[in-house]
Scaffold this active site. Structure first.
Site, PDB file in Angstrom:
ATOM      1  N   ASP A 107      23.084  50.643  26.764  1.00 42.09           N
ATOM      2  CA  ASP A 107      22.343  51.269  25.665  1.00 42.09           C
ATOM      3  C   ASP A 107      22.504  52.791  25.658  1.00 42.09           C
ATOM      4  O   ASP A 107      21.595  53.513  25.260  1.00 42.09           O
ATOM      5  CB  ASP A 107      20.849  50.914  25.775  1.00 42.09           C
ATOM      6  CG  ASP A 107      20.222  51.416  27.067  1.00 42.09           C
ATOM      7  OD1 ASP A 107      20.974  51.804  27.996  1.00 42.09           O
ATOM      8  OD2 ASP A 107      18.990  51.441  27.158  1.00 42.09           O
TER       9      ASP A 107
ATOM     10  N   GLY B 266      27.781  30.388  23.792  1.00 40.34           N
ATOM     11  CA  GLY B 266      27.721  29.421  22.678  1.00 40.34           C
ATOM     12  C   GLY B 266      26.303  29.141  22.195  1.00 40.34           C
ATOM     13  O   GLY B 266      25.995  28.020  21.763  1.00 40.34           O
TER      14      GLY B 266
ATOM     15  N   GLY C 288      17.320  44.060  28.546  1.00 38.13           N
ATOM     16  CA  GLY C 288      18.069  44.976  27.679  1.00 38.13           C
ATOM     17  C   GLY C 288      17.203  46.090  27.114  1.00 38.13           C
ATOM     18  O   GLY C 288      17.675  46.895  26.323  1.00 38.13           O
ATOM     19  N   ARG C 289      15.929  46.072  27.492  1.00 40.72           N
ATOM     20  CA  ARG C 289      14.964  47.053  26.964  1.00 40.72           C
ATOM     21  C   ARG C 289      14.981  47.017  25.438  1.00 40.72           C
ATOM     22  O   ARG C 289      14.759  45.955  24.868  1.00 40.72           O
ATOM     23  CB  ARG C 289      15.292  48.443  27.503  1.00 40.72           C
ATOM     24  CG  ARG C 289      14.084  49.361  27.557  1.00 40.72           C
ATOM     25  CD  ARG C 289      14.464  50.702  28.130  1.00 40.72           C
ATOM     26  NE  ARG C 289      14.724  50.644  29.557  1.00 40.72           N
ATOM     27  CZ  ARG C 289      13.779  50.797  30.479  1.00 40.72           C
ATOM     28  NH1 ARG C 289      12.546  51.015  30.132  1.00 40.72           N
ATOM     29  NH2 ARG C 289      14.082  50.743  31.761  1.00 40.72           N
TER      30      ARG C 289
ATOM     31  N   ARG D 131      20.846  16.021  12.003  1.00 35.39           N
ATOM     32  CA  ARG D 131      22.282  15.697  12.064  1.00 35.39           C
ATOM     33  C   ARG D 131      22.660  15.058  13.397  1.00 35.39           C
ATOM     34  O   ARG D 131      23.791  14.676  13.614  1.00 35.39           O
ATOM     35  CB  ARG D 131      23.110  16.989  11.941  1.00 35.39           C
ATOM     36  CG  ARG D 131      23.312  17.498  10.541  1.00 35.39           C
ATOM     37  CD  ARG D 131      24.511  18.458  10.471  1.00 35.39           C
ATOM     38  NE  ARG D 131      24.762  19.263  11.644  1.00 35.39           N
ATOM     39  CZ  ARG D 131      24.356  20.532  11.819  1.00 35.39           C
ATOM     40  NH1 ARG D 131      23.669  21.129  10.875  1.00 35.39           N
ATOM     41  NH2 ARG D 131      24.650  21.190  12.907  1.00 35.39           N
TER      42      ARG D 131
ATOM     43  N   GLY E 262      20.425  55.780  33.768  1.00 40.38           N
ATOM     44  CA  GLY E 262      20.365  55.580  32.319  1.00 40.38           C
ATOM     45  C   GLY E 262      19.886  56.823  31.595  1.00 40.38           C
ATOM     46  O   GLY E 262      19.915  57.933  32.134  1.00 40.38           O
ATOM     47  N   ASP E 263      19.430  56.586  30.393  1.00 41.41           N
ATOM     48  CA  ASP E 263      19.017  57.651  29.500  1.00 41.41           C
ATOM     49  C   ASP E 263      17.961  58.606  30.119  1.00 41.41           C
ATOM     50  O   ASP E 263      18.099  59.820  30.058  1.00 41.41           O
ATOM     51  CB  ASP E 263      18.429  56.943  28.261  1.00 41.41           C
ATOM     52  CG  ASP E 263      18.141  57.888  27.150  1.00 41.41           C
ATOM     53  OD1 ASP E 263      19.111  58.376  26.574  1.00 41.41           O
ATOM     54  OD2 ASP E 263      16.947  58.138  26.882  1.00 41.41           O
TER      55      ASP E 263
ATOM     56  N   GLU F 146      14.574  40.801  25.177  1.00 38.52           N
ATOM     57  CA  GLU F 146      13.176  41.185  25.474  1.00 38.52           C
ATOM     58  C   GLU F 146      12.650  42.229  24.489  1.00 38.52           C
ATOM     59  O   GLU F 146      11.445  42.339  24.285  1.00 38.52           O
ATOM     60  CB  GLU F 146      13.052  41.697  26.912  1.00 38.52           C
ATOM     61  CG  GLU F 146      13.835  42.983  27.168  1.00 38.52           C
ATOM     62  CD  GLU F 146      13.619  43.579  28.554  1.00 38.52           C
ATOM     63  OE1 GLU F 146      12.783  43.090  29.323  1.00 38.52           O
ATOM     64  OE2 GLU F 146      14.325  44.564  28.856  1.00 38.52           O
TER      65      GLU F 146
ATOM     66  N   ALA G  82      32.974  56.265  44.883  1.00 38.43           N
ATOM     67  CA  ALA G  82      34.003  57.059  44.202  1.00 38.43           C
ATOM     68  C   ALA G  82      33.646  58.548  44.236  1.00 38.43           C
ATOM     69  O   ALA G  82      34.511  59.394  44.481  1.00 38.43           O
ATOM     70  CB  ALA G  82      34.160  56.577  42.760  1.00 38.43           C
TER      71      ALA G  82
ATOM     72  N   THR H 201      23.510  51.253  34.054  1.00 39.73           N
ATOM     73  CA  THR H 201      22.414  50.419  33.562  1.00 39.73           C
ATOM     74  C   THR H 201      22.997  49.119  33.020  1.00 39.73           C
ATOM     75  O   THR H 201      24.084  49.129  32.442  1.00 39.73           O
ATOM     76  CB  THR H 201      21.587  51.114  32.454  1.00 39.73           C
ATOM     77  OG1 THR H 201      20.770  50.118  31.805  1.00 39.73           O
ATOM     78  CG2 THR H 201      22.431  51.782  31.390  1.00 39.73           C
ATOM     79  N   ILE H 202      22.244  48.037  33.206  1.00 40.95           N
ATOM     80  CA  ILE H 202      22.738  46.750  32.673  1.00 40.95           C
ATOM     81  C   ILE H 202      22.555  46.673  31.163  1.00 40.95           C
ATOM     82  O   ILE H 202      23.069  45.769  30.524  1.00 40.95           O
ATOM     83  CB  ILE H 202      22.023  45.544  33.327  1.00 40.95           C
ATOM     84  CG1 ILE H 202      20.516  45.549  33.009  1.00 40.95           C
ATOM     85  CG2 ILE H 202      22.280  45.487  34.817  1.00 40.95           C
ATOM     86  CD1 ILE H 202      19.836  44.208  33.269  1.00 40.95           C
ATOM     87  N   ASP H 203      21.803  47.617  30.582  1.00 43.35           N
ATOM     88  CA  ASP H 203      21.405  47.489  29.167  1.00 43.35           C
ATOM     89  C   ASP H 203      22.516  47.837  28.175  1.00 43.35           C
ATOM     90  O   ASP H 203      22.409  47.503  27.003  1.00 43.35           O
ATOM     91  CB  ASP H 203      20.182  48.376  28.881  1.00 43.35           C
ATOM     92  CG  ASP H 203      18.977  47.988  29.725  1.00 43.35           C
ATOM     93  OD1 ASP H 203      18.929  46.838  30.186  1.00 43.35           O
ATOM     94  OD2 ASP H 203      18.093  48.844  29.925  1.00 43.35           O
TER      95      ASP H 203
ATOM     96  N   GLY I  20      16.373  52.023  36.704  1.00 44.26           N
ATOM     97  CA  GLY I  20      16.665  50.645  37.114  1.00 44.26           C
ATOM     98  C   GLY I  20      18.059  50.561  37.713  1.00 44.26           C
ATOM     99  O   GLY I  20      19.004  51.118  37.160  1.00 44.26           O
TER     100      GLY I  20
ATOM    101  N   ARG J 288      16.785  18.784  24.716  1.00 46.53           N
ATOM    102  CA  ARG J 288      15.749  19.810  24.563  1.00 46.53           C
ATOM    103  C   ARG J 288      16.297  21.091  23.968  1.00 46.53           C
ATOM    104  O   ARG J 288      17.490  21.397  24.108  1.00 46.53           O
ATOM    105  CB  ARG J 288      15.174  20.171  25.942  1.00 46.53           C
ATOM    106  CG  ARG J 288      14.146  19.210  26.419  1.00 46.53           C
ATOM    107  CD  ARG J 288      13.723  19.574  27.824  1.00 46.53           C
ATOM    108  NE  ARG J 288      12.611  18.736  28.247  1.00 46.53           N
ATOM    109  CZ  ARG J 288      12.287  18.525  29.510  1.00 46.53           C
ATOM    110  NH1 ARG J 288      12.986  19.088  30.465  1.00 46.53           N
ATOM    111  NH2 ARG J 288      11.259  17.763  29.799  1.00 46.53           N
TER     112      ARG J 288
ATOM    113  N   ARG K 237      11.787  55.445  39.601  1.00 40.44           N
ATOM    114  CA  ARG K 237      11.448  56.104  38.339  1.00 40.44           C
ATOM    115  C   ARG K 237      10.388  57.135  38.716  1.00 40.44           C
ATOM    116  O   ARG K 237       9.355  56.779  39.271  1.00 40.44           O
ATOM    117  CB  ARG K 237      10.892  55.100  37.337  1.00 40.44           C
ATOM    118  CG  ARG K 237      11.855  53.934  37.033  1.00 40.44           C
ATOM    119  CD  ARG K 237      11.345  53.106  35.877  1.00 40.44           C
ATOM    120  NE  ARG K 237      11.957  51.779  35.801  1.00 40.44           N
ATOM    121  CZ  ARG K 237      13.112  51.518  35.192  1.00 40.44           C
ATOM    122  NH1 ARG K 237      13.801  52.488  34.645  1.00 40.44           N
ATOM    123  NH2 ARG K 237      13.592  50.287  35.142  1.00 40.44           N
TER     124      ARG K 237
HETATM  125  O1  F6P Z   1      16.879  49.326  32.211  1.00 37.85           O
HETATM  126  C1  F6P Z   1      17.135  48.224  32.999  1.00 37.85           C
HETATM  127  C2  F6P Z   1      16.017  47.219  32.900  1.00 37.85           C
HETATM  128  O2  F6P Z   1      16.339  46.124  33.722  1.00 37.85           O
HETATM  129  C3  F6P Z   1      15.660  46.748  31.493  1.00 37.85           C
HETATM  130  O3  F6P Z   1      16.560  45.788  31.014  1.00 37.85           O
HETATM  131  C4  F6P Z   1      14.253  46.252  31.699  1.00 37.85           C
HETATM  132  O4  F6P Z   1      13.515  46.315  30.499  1.00 37.85           O
HETATM  133  C5  F6P Z   1      13.701  47.201  32.720  1.00 37.85           C
HETATM  134  O5  F6P Z   1      14.810  47.789  33.385  1.00 37.85           O
HETATM  135  C6  F6P Z   1      12.792  46.578  33.748  1.00 37.85           C
HETATM  136  O6  F6P Z   1      12.289  47.587  34.537  1.00 37.85           O
HETATM  137  P1  F6P Z   1      11.535  47.366  35.915  1.00 37.85           P
HETATM  138  O7  F6P Z   1      12.557  46.942  36.933  1.00 37.85           O
HETATM  139  O8  F6P Z   1      10.933  48.683  36.222  1.00 37.85           O
HETATM  140  O9  F6P Z   1      10.564  46.253  35.682  1.00 37.85           O
END
Ligand code: F6P
Length: 318
Positions: free
Chosen positions: A129, A185, A170-171, A211, A102-103, A222, A22, A125-127, A11, A162, A72
């Site tokens: 992780d 917040g 975040g996987r 209250r 990522g991993d 997610e 860089a 990766t944005i996760d 991703g 509401r 991928r």
């Molecule tokens: O690993 C980055 C990520 O955006 C996760 O947060 C998410 O679960 C996944 O990739 C979504 O993957 P795709 O873009 O293949 O749907």
């Protein structure tokens, strides 16, 4: 080492372009040639490889996405795919490789290192992780995107009294949800690293309503469940909500200054490691210092989770 390759895989994340820049500039500065490998490991297998000069990475530091494209690739997980990749690397006289991803991308980089091409991983990766680094490239930008969304949703939540559920990416990791929840917040944050009690949560929401607090923001990672599933469960307990799934907007946009700087430092460090013939490593940032760990260590450790921050988010959302 005369020529190195660079690819992005998995991703995409904001700041990948700054990392590519860089890598290319640092390598050229030190007299290396650079080959850009397009479309991740699939592009490597297919020989989608072109030389990169310093001008090719001009005007990209501020752009989201990746100029090298990403994918991928299932074929690369098999031995046959890896052997084709090695053939391409040899044919293009590429002596070392920087893999930004990522991993899953790191596992590919480790396999290639074992087959004789030293590889260095840069965490994109944005996760957030990946073990061995406090931050991954793209996390800060994604976090700011989520916060902007929370702020906007809060405006309408307040106007209409509401409760809103906001589903965050975040996987399997809860960092993005936790940081965004704290910074935005949120009244409730559900993350995979911590157990949750929906009945207790429903009670708290009801008490809040009694209250006079008529709106609230619930952040769900997610990796816990989908926003829609949570909405159904809460409705069964008498709580009506609206759901907003932020989705892939979290992956786009111009990288923040923090991500650009991190990407620049990490991309440069990856080249330094290759110049020292020190492959099989993943670059990270620990306590404000750029570091490197063996891939093996990164796979064995779990990414660190900040329990204190979770506790704080609970204390501040009373
Ligand atoms: O690993 C980055 C990520 O955006 C996760 O947060 C998410 O679960 C996944 O990739 C979504 O993957 P795709 O873009 O293949 O749907």
């Amino acid at each position: 080492m005369k020529k190195i390759g660079v690819l992005t895989s998995g991703g995409d994340s904001p700041g990948m372009n700054a990392a590519i820049r860089a890598v290319v500039r640092k390598a050229i500065y030190h007299g290396l040639e650079v080959a850009g490998i397009f479309h991740g490991y699939q592009g490597l297998i297919d020989g989608n490889i072109k030389p990169l000069e310093r001008g090719d990475v001009g005007d990209i530091i501020q752009r989201g996405g990746t100029m090298l494209y990403s994918a991928r690739c299932l074929e690369f997980k098999e031995e046959a795919g890896q052997l084709k990749a090695i053939e391409q690397l040899r044919a293009h006289e590429i002596d070392g490789l920087v893999v930004i991803g990522g991993d899953g991308s790191y596992r590919g980089a480790k396999a290639l290192t074992k087959r004789g091409i030293p590889c260095v991983g840069v965490p994109g990766t944005i996760d957030n992780d990946i073990a061995g680094t406090d931050y991954t490239i793209g996390f800060d930008t994604a976090l700011n995107t989520v916060i902007e969304a929370i702020d906007k949703i809060r405006d309408t939540a307040t106007s209409h009294d509401r409760s809103f559920i906001i589903e965050v990416m975040g996987r399997d990791a809860g960092d993005l949800a936790l940081w965004a929840g704290l910074a935005g917040g949120a009244e409730t944050i559900l993350i995979p690293e911590e157990p949750h009690d929906l009945e207790d949560m429903a009670e708290r929401l009801k008490r809040g309503r009694d209250r006079g607090k008529k709106h609230s923001i619930i952040i769900v990672a997610e990796g816990v469940m989908s926003g829609q599933d949570l909405q159904v469960k809460l409705l069964e307990m008498g709580i009506e909500t609206r759901v907003s799934v932020l989705g892939h907007i979290q992956r786009g946009g111009s990288p923040t200054a923090r991500d650009r700087v991190l990407a620049s430092q990490m991309g440069a460090k990856a080249v330094e490691l290759l110049l020292q013939n020190n492959g099989g490593k993943a670059v990270g940032m620990r306590n404000h210092e750029i570091v490197a760990h063996d891939f093996e260590e990164v796979f064995e450790e779990s990414p660190e989770f900040d329990n204190e921050m979770y506790k704080l988010s609970k204390e501040l959302s009373i």
